[in-house]
Design a protein around this motif. Structure first.
Motif, PDB file in Angstrom:
ATOM      1  N   PRO A 134       0.818  -1.227   0.000  1.00 52.72           N
ATOM      2  CA  PRO A 134       0.000   0.000   0.000  1.00 52.72           C
ATOM      3  C   PRO A 134       0.850   1.275   0.000  1.00 52.72           C
ATOM      4  O   PRO A 134       0.338   2.362  -0.268  1.00 52.72           O
ATOM      5  CB  PRO A 134      -0.808  -0.128   1.298  1.00 52.72           C
ATOM      6  N   GLY A 135       2.139   1.140   0.283  1.00 53.64           N
ATOM      7  CA  GLY A 135       3.036   2.301   0.267  1.00 53.64           C
ATOM      8  C   GLY A 135       3.765   2.479  -1.051  1.00 53.64           C
ATOM      9  O   GLY A 135       4.712   3.252  -1.129  1.00 53.64           O
ATOM     10  N   PHE A 136       3.370   1.757  -2.082  1.00 58.23           N
ATOM     11  CA  PHE A 136       3.986   1.915  -3.411  1.00 58.23           C
ATOM     12  C   PHE A 136       3.177   2.877  -4.283  1.00 58.23           C
ATOM     13  O   PHE A 136       1.962   3.005  -4.099  1.00 58.23           O
ATOM     14  CB  PHE A 136       4.029   0.577  -4.154  1.00 58.23           C
ATOM     15  N   THR A 137       3.840   3.481  -5.261  1.00 62.28           N
ATOM     16  CA  THR A 137       3.078   4.227  -6.275  1.00 62.28           C
ATOM     17  C   THR A 137       2.347   3.210  -7.142  1.00 62.28           C
ATOM     18  O   THR A 137       2.767   2.056  -7.254  1.00 62.28           O
ATOM     19  CB  THR A 137       3.951   5.040  -7.241  1.00 62.28           C
ATOM     20  N   SER A 138       1.298   3.665  -7.786  1.00 63.78           N
ATOM     21  CA  SER A 138       0.581   2.800  -8.729  1.00 63.78           C
ATOM     22  C   SER A 138       0.943   3.173 -10.157  1.00 63.78           C
ATOM     23  O   SER A 138       0.093   3.122 -11.040  1.00 63.78           O
ATOM     24  CB  SER A 138      -0.917   2.931  -8.506  1.00 63.78           C
ATOM     25  N   SER A 139       2.203   3.533 -10.368  1.00 58.91           N
ATOM     26  CA  SER A 139       2.579   4.012 -11.701  1.00 58.91           C
ATOM     27  C   SER A 139       2.240   2.999 -12.789  1.00 58.91           C
ATOM     28  O   SER A 139       1.919   3.379 -13.911  1.00 58.91           O
ATOM     29  CB  SER A 139       4.067   4.355 -11.739  1.00 58.91           C
ATOM     30  N   SER A 140       2.300   1.714 -12.461  1.00 55.19           N
ATOM     31  CA  SER A 140       2.003   0.730 -13.502  1.00 55.19           C
ATOM     32  C   SER A 140       0.537   0.296 -13.480  1.00 55.19           C
ATOM     33  O   SER A 140       0.080  -0.370 -14.392  1.00 55.19           O
ATOM     34  CB  SER A 140       2.910  -0.494 -13.367  1.00 55.19           C
TER      35      SER A 140
ATOM     36  N   ARG B 105       4.273  18.950 -16.209  1.00 54.81           N
ATOM     37  CA  ARG B 105       4.506  18.027 -17.301  1.00 54.81           C
ATOM     38  C   ARG B 105       3.570  16.829 -17.136  1.00 54.81           C
ATOM     39  O   ARG B 105       3.559  16.197 -16.088  1.00 54.81           O
ATOM     40  CB  ARG B 105       5.976  17.603 -17.163  1.00 54.81           C
ATOM     41  N   ILE B 106       2.782  16.559 -18.163  1.00 47.60           N
ATOM     42  CA  ILE B 106       1.916  15.376 -18.167  1.00 47.60           C
ATOM     43  C   ILE B 106       2.479  14.417 -19.212  1.00 47.60           C
ATOM     44  O   ILE B 106       2.464  14.718 -20.410  1.00 47.60           O
ATOM     45  CB  ILE B 106       0.459  15.751 -18.533  1.00 47.60           C
ATOM     46  N   ALA B 107       3.023  13.296 -18.762  1.00 48.33           N
ATOM     47  CA  ALA B 107       3.582  12.313 -19.692  1.00 48.33           C
ATOM     48  C   ALA B 107       2.611  11.143 -19.801  1.00 48.33           C
ATOM     49  O   ALA B 107       2.355  10.447 -18.819  1.00 48.33           O
ATOM     50  CB  ALA B 107       4.943  11.839 -19.204  1.00 48.33           C
ATOM     51  N   VAL B 108       2.072  10.947 -20.984  1.00 48.23           N
ATOM     52  CA  VAL B 108       1.098   9.875 -21.192  1.00 48.23           C
ATOM     53  C   VAL B 108       1.862   8.600 -21.550  1.00 48.23           C
ATOM     54  O   VAL B 108       2.293   8.423 -22.682  1.00 48.23           O
ATOM     55  CB  VAL B 108       0.115  10.242 -22.328  1.00 48.23           C
ATOM     56  N   GLY B 109       2.053   7.732 -20.558  1.00 46.35           N
ATOM     57  CA  GLY B 109       2.946   6.603 -20.798  1.00 46.35           C
ATOM     58  C   GLY B 109       2.327   5.228 -20.669  1.00 46.35           C
ATOM     59  O   GLY B 109       2.899   4.250 -21.128  1.00 46.35           O
ATOM     60  N   SER B 110       1.182   5.122 -20.065  1.00 49.70           N
ATOM     61  CA  SER B 110       0.670   3.795 -19.717  1.00 49.70           C
ATOM     62  C   SER B 110      -0.227   3.208 -20.804  1.00 49.70           C
ATOM     63  O   SER B 110      -0.984   3.922 -21.460  1.00 49.70           O
ATOM     64  CB  SER B 110      -0.133   3.891 -18.419  1.00 49.70           C
ATOM     65  N   TRP B 111      -0.191   1.888 -20.940  1.00 46.71           N
ATOM     66  CA  TRP B 111      -1.110   1.227 -21.888  1.00 46.71           C
ATOM     67  C   TRP B 111      -2.551   1.274 -21.374  1.00 46.71           C
ATOM     68  O   TRP B 111      -3.487   0.971 -22.115  1.00 46.71           O
ATOM     69  CB  TRP B 111      -0.688  -0.231 -22.141  1.00 46.71           C
ATOM     70  N   ARG B 112      -2.717   1.668 -20.117  1.00 48.32           N
ATOM     71  CA  ARG B 112      -4.068   1.642 -19.548  1.00 48.32           C
ATOM     72  C   ARG B 112      -4.922   2.835 -19.937  1.00 48.32           C
ATOM     73  O   ARG B 112      -6.127   2.830 -19.690  1.00 48.32           O
ATOM     74  CB  ARG B 112      -3.985   1.603 -18.020  1.00 48.32           C
TER      75      ARG B 112
END
Ligand code: PLP
Length: 456
Positions: A49-55, A425-432
């Motif tokens: 729960p302490g991780f980012t949800s970047s993926s 900066r907004i970087a659109v990187g995820s396949w989601r």
């Protein structure tokens, strides 16, 4: 907490969650093991729960990260389970090195680099390692000419300075070229020639600048750089990381012309760095390196003394003779899996969807009263990164922090700002990303930020 690859709606943990995760850390080595069941519960229930949800969250737009596809995740798990050490080519014992070689060729097919020309190829820990390989080969290539070992680059990524430092070339050996006048990121080719005449001997080209997603060269510039390098005996290395090389999968249509121009003729380079953790959405850490000069690569990285290295005669060199590491993780397997599971069209459509979202956001910024698109209003040239700021100076100072108070979204600022002023900066990187959903969320949050800044 589940540990599937399912999507979640928070991009970073709240402060309370982070504090709880920190407090749960076991900091003193236990006298006896706490057991597998306890450990699993600890990792999933208290630490994760302490991780980012970047993926796992579609609206994590900070830095430049990809996510993880389901096929790649599955393969990563298989790679750990079988734990192949992909160091020596032992075709009678394991198919692993063969699979790695095949996968690197699939990657070259995806990105349009001739398999018979870029015969030096290897997976690395990431693009920093790949840049290191590129500079190491460049140095080997030009070493005969003592003293000529400066590296020039129009928009060097920080990892290039690090690579130069590790190699003993020194951080000062990386010379940032002045940007040309017109606010673009273009290489100033006259400045480049002056540096080459003055003894610089490695030219590093950023295909995709990290803060902006802009390109430093177009096809004509690359040809010119190649000609200059040949004239002065220099090495040309391309850092194609920030989704740069990926633009090579785009169709050659008018709306992408600026991008496809930006990545054309990159095959004129001597070496190329890229990564799969950003580009292909495989788990960290997975970079790749291609070069035309396998001989130079072997010259630098050959591991001369280990008796077991006498590989069977074959086309596949032992990885430990062409890269930094001896023992190596089976990084190829997730790449192989994701390429086969989804294929070229999926990666192309994914990128087109990401560009469409980035341009839609950019257009909203241009049309808004409160914000301003950087470096200029030209939203039709935006790639996957939207750089912008608030027109109101006071709001602009706290813009990134204000956006990030809503944990559904996370953006980053541009280090050092843009022309001395903070920029977001907004970087659109995820396949989601789905497009409509993320666009609506971003607009909602930006409008909230503006409204609240008027009352506070
Ligand atoms: C991310 C990035 C790097 C560093 O890559 P790692 O895989 O993190 O080592 C290098 N160059 C550029 C342009 C990047 O965007």
């Amino acid at each position: 907490m589940d540990w599937t690859n399912a999507e979640v709606s928070h991009s970073v943990p709240t402060e309370q969650r982070l504090a709880k995760a920190r407090a749960s850390l076991v900091c003193k080595l236990p006298e006896a093991g706490l057991g597998e069941a306890w450990t699993q519960e600890h990792l999933l229930g208290e630490i994760a729960p302490g991780f980012t949800s970047s993926s796992r969250c579609a609206s994590y737009f900070a830095y430049t990260t990809g996510a993880v596809t389901d096929a790649a995740l599955f393969a990563d798990w298989v790679a750990s389970t079988y734990d192949q050490n992909v160091a020596v080519h032992l075709p009678s014992e394991s198919v692993a090195t063969k699979l790695e070689s095949v996968t690197l060729r699939l990657l070259q097919q995806l990105l349009g680099f001739d398999e018979d020309v870029f015969v030096g190829r290897i997976f690395t820990t990431g693009a920093t390692a790949s840049n290191l390989l590129g500079l190491a080969l460049g140095r080997e290539f030009v070493v005969a000419e003592a003293g000529r070992r400066k590296t020039v680059n129009a928009t060097p990524h920080s990892s290039l300075y690090k690579a130069a430092a590790v190699l003993g070339l020194g951080r000062d050996s990386v010379l940032a070229l002045p940007r040309s006048e017109d606010e673009t990121w273009k290489f100033d080719l006259e400045a480049l020639e002056a540096k080459l005449a003055d003894g610089a001997s490695i030219v590093s080209v950023s295909a995709g600048e990290v803060s902006s997603g802009k390109f430093a060269t177009d096809g004509q510039d690359m040809q010119r750089i190649r000609d200059l390098a040949d004239k002065y005996g220099a090495w040309v290395h391309v850092d194609g990381v920030t989704f740069g090389l990926q633009a090579r999968v785009l169709p050659h249509t008018e709306s992408y012309r600026h991008l496809t121009d930006g990545v054309s003729n990159l095959e004129l380079a001597d070496s190329l760095a890229g990564d799969c953790h950003k580009l292909l959405q495989t788990p960290y850490d997975c970079g790749f390196f291609f070069t035309r000069h396998l001989d130079v690569q072997q010259c630098v990285f050959r591991n001369p003394n280990a008796a077991y290295l006498s590989a069977t005669p074959s086309q596949i060199p032992s990885p430990l003779n062409i890269g930094l590491e001896n023992s190596r993780r089976f990084r190829a397997l997730p790449v192989y899996a994701t390429l086969l599971a989804y294929g070229r069209p999926w990666y192309r459509e994914l990128l087109e969807g990401q560009i469409a979202l980035a341009r839609r956001i950019a257009r909203y910024i241009v049309d808004s009263d409160a914000f301003e698109l950087l470096p200029n209003d030209n939203f039709a040239e935006v790639y996957m990164v939207v750089l912008f700021r608030a027109k109101d100076a006071k709001l602009n100072e706290s813009l990134v922090a204000r956006i990030n108070t809503d944990t559904r979204i996370h953006v980053s600022g541009l280090p050092g700002g843009w022309r001395g002023k903070p920029a977001a900066r907004i970087a659109v990187g995820s396949w989601r990303v789905e497009g409509e959903r993320e666009f609506t969320l971003i607009v909602d949050i930006l409008e909230t930020v503006v409204r609240e800044s008027m009352t506070t």
